[in-house]
Enzyme design. Structure first.
Site, PDB file in Angstrom:
ATOM      1  N   SER A 128       0.799  -1.235   0.000  1.00  0.00           N
ATOM      2  CA  SER A 128       0.000   0.000   0.000  1.00  0.00           C
ATOM      3  C   SER A 128       0.826   1.277   0.000  1.00  0.00           C
ATOM      4  O   SER A 128       0.241   2.368  -0.058  1.00  0.00           O
ATOM      5  CB  SER A 128      -0.957   0.010   1.189  1.00  0.00           C
ATOM      6  OG  SER A 128      -2.062  -0.834   0.934  1.00  0.00           O
ATOM      7  N   LYS A 134      -0.025   3.767  -2.647  1.00  0.00           N
ATOM      8  CA  LYS A 134      -1.044   4.814  -2.538  1.00  0.00           C
ATOM      9  C   LYS A 134      -0.448   6.199  -2.331  1.00  0.00           C
ATOM     10  O   LYS A 134      -1.156   7.204  -2.491  1.00  0.00           O
ATOM     11  CB  LYS A 134      -2.027   4.471  -1.417  1.00  0.00           C
ATOM     12  CG  LYS A 134      -2.827   3.190  -1.671  1.00  0.00           C
ATOM     13  CD  LYS A 134      -3.823   2.922  -0.567  1.00  0.00           C
ATOM     14  CE  LYS A 134      -4.668   1.692  -0.868  1.00  0.00           C
ATOM     15  NZ  LYS A 134      -4.051   0.444  -0.404  1.00  0.00           N
ATOM     16  N   SER A 181      -6.472   3.338   3.991  1.00  0.00           N
ATOM     17  CA  SER A 181      -5.745   2.604   2.958  1.00  0.00           C
ATOM     18  C   SER A 181      -6.708   1.790   2.094  1.00  0.00           C
ATOM     19  O   SER A 181      -6.434   0.644   1.720  1.00  0.00           O
ATOM     20  CB  SER A 181      -4.685   1.680   3.589  1.00  0.00           C
ATOM     21  OG  SER A 181      -3.752   1.253   2.619  1.00  0.00           O
TER      22      SER A 181
END
Length: 309
Positions: free
Chosen positions: A48, A51, A108
């Site tokens: 993640s 992101k 997230s």
């Protein structure tokens, strides 16, 4: 180097294997100087941490006025069906673009990341092309994106150096939005990085990530006095190990960093949740940041107000 790339590709193709690579970088956010590095350029699945680039492009759209936080977004069935960590979006639901940004940064949300990609670029594929183009613009030579959220995919790779550099660029390029990363919770969502935010004095971001292929990743930011560090750890074996590793590297970095260093950022740091003040932005938009109002307080998290000038 070729061997390292092949190993990382096999890792991402396997998808089910736990990461065996550990890498880290400790960087002075003010100057970009690297104080310590381990496996800094080894290819590794970002999970993640991906992101951060999704948010970088969203911040660009907001800053340039191409998009507004209030823009309504209708969630597609594709976005709503994303597995893994989620904001909890439903197909056909209408949410604001600002809420999607918050959902990506704090929860997230893989669903929020795809919804953002679709609204900003028309399709997920077009958005990924923008991600890769911006990565090249920023000098992230070891990074290649295959999606906007970080779920394991062939060729979806980065390096500890690149993620640290990207974290620094978020701080340098978007001070108006930086405060978002320090919120431990908002809109019913809790920050996935709350353990670091609440447990390390001066912590104010940025992003964690986990997949079986990547292990436990983090790119973290903290400020003490005039010192600011960006630290990345990739491939830790657990969330507790990740926290211990980033804490240790932060402590080492603060011991090395000079008290004063030249830095010039665009704009003025602001609270993402606070009402916008066009006059304040107009007055300070191109000015150098003044000294911090106060040194961060004791462990327990740092409120956004510390960074308001």
């Amino acid at each position: 180097m070729i061997r390292n790339i092949l190993l990382a590709l096999l890792l991402t193709l396997a998808g089910g294997a736990q990461a065996a690579i550990r890498a880290s970088v400790v960087m002075d956010a003010r100057t970009g100087e690297v104080y310590a590095a381990e496996g800094a350029d080894l290819p590794h699945p970002p999970a993640s941490l991906t992101k951060m680039m999704t948010l970088y492009l969203a911040f660009e759209a907001l800053e340039t006025g191409l998009r507004s936080r209030e823009d309504p977004v209708t969630v597609s069935a594709r976005a709503a069906a994303q597995p893994g960590s989620r904001m909890g979006l439903r197909a056909g639901q209408v949410v604001s673009l600002g809420d999607l940004v918050t959902g990506v940064a704090l929860a997230s949300g893989n669903d929020a990341a795809v919804a953002l990609a679709e609204v900003l670029a028309g399709s997920e594929a077009a958005f990924v092309a923008r991600m890769n183009a911006r990565a090249q613009d920023l000098g992230l030579d070891g990074t290649r994106y295959a999606n906007p959220h970080g779920l394991t995919a062939p060729g979806h790779l980065t390096t500890a150096r690149d993620m640290t550099t990207l974290g620094r660029r978020l701080w340098l390029d978007f001070p108006e939005f930086w405060g978002l990363f320090a919120h431990q919770q908002a809109g019913g969502m809790r920050h996935t990085n709350s353990r670091f935010l609440s447990g390390y004095a001066g912590a104010d971001g940025i992003k964690t990530g986990y997949t079986r292929a990547a292990g436990y990743n983090i790119t973290a930011s903290a400020m003490r006095g005039e010192k600011r560090l960006i630290v990345t750890v990739l491939g830790a074996g657990s969330s507790a190990e990740r926290l211990a590793e980033v804490t240790q590297r932060m402590d080492q970095g603060f011991a090395q960093a000079p008290d004063h260093a030249p830095v010039r950022r665009r704009g003025v740091p602001r609270d993402w949740m606070a009402p916008r003040d066009p006059l304040l932005v107009a007055q300070h938009g191109a000015a150098q940041d003044p000294p911090p109002v106060a040194a961060p307080g004791p462990p327990g998290g740092v409120g956004i107000g510390v960074f308001l000038r």
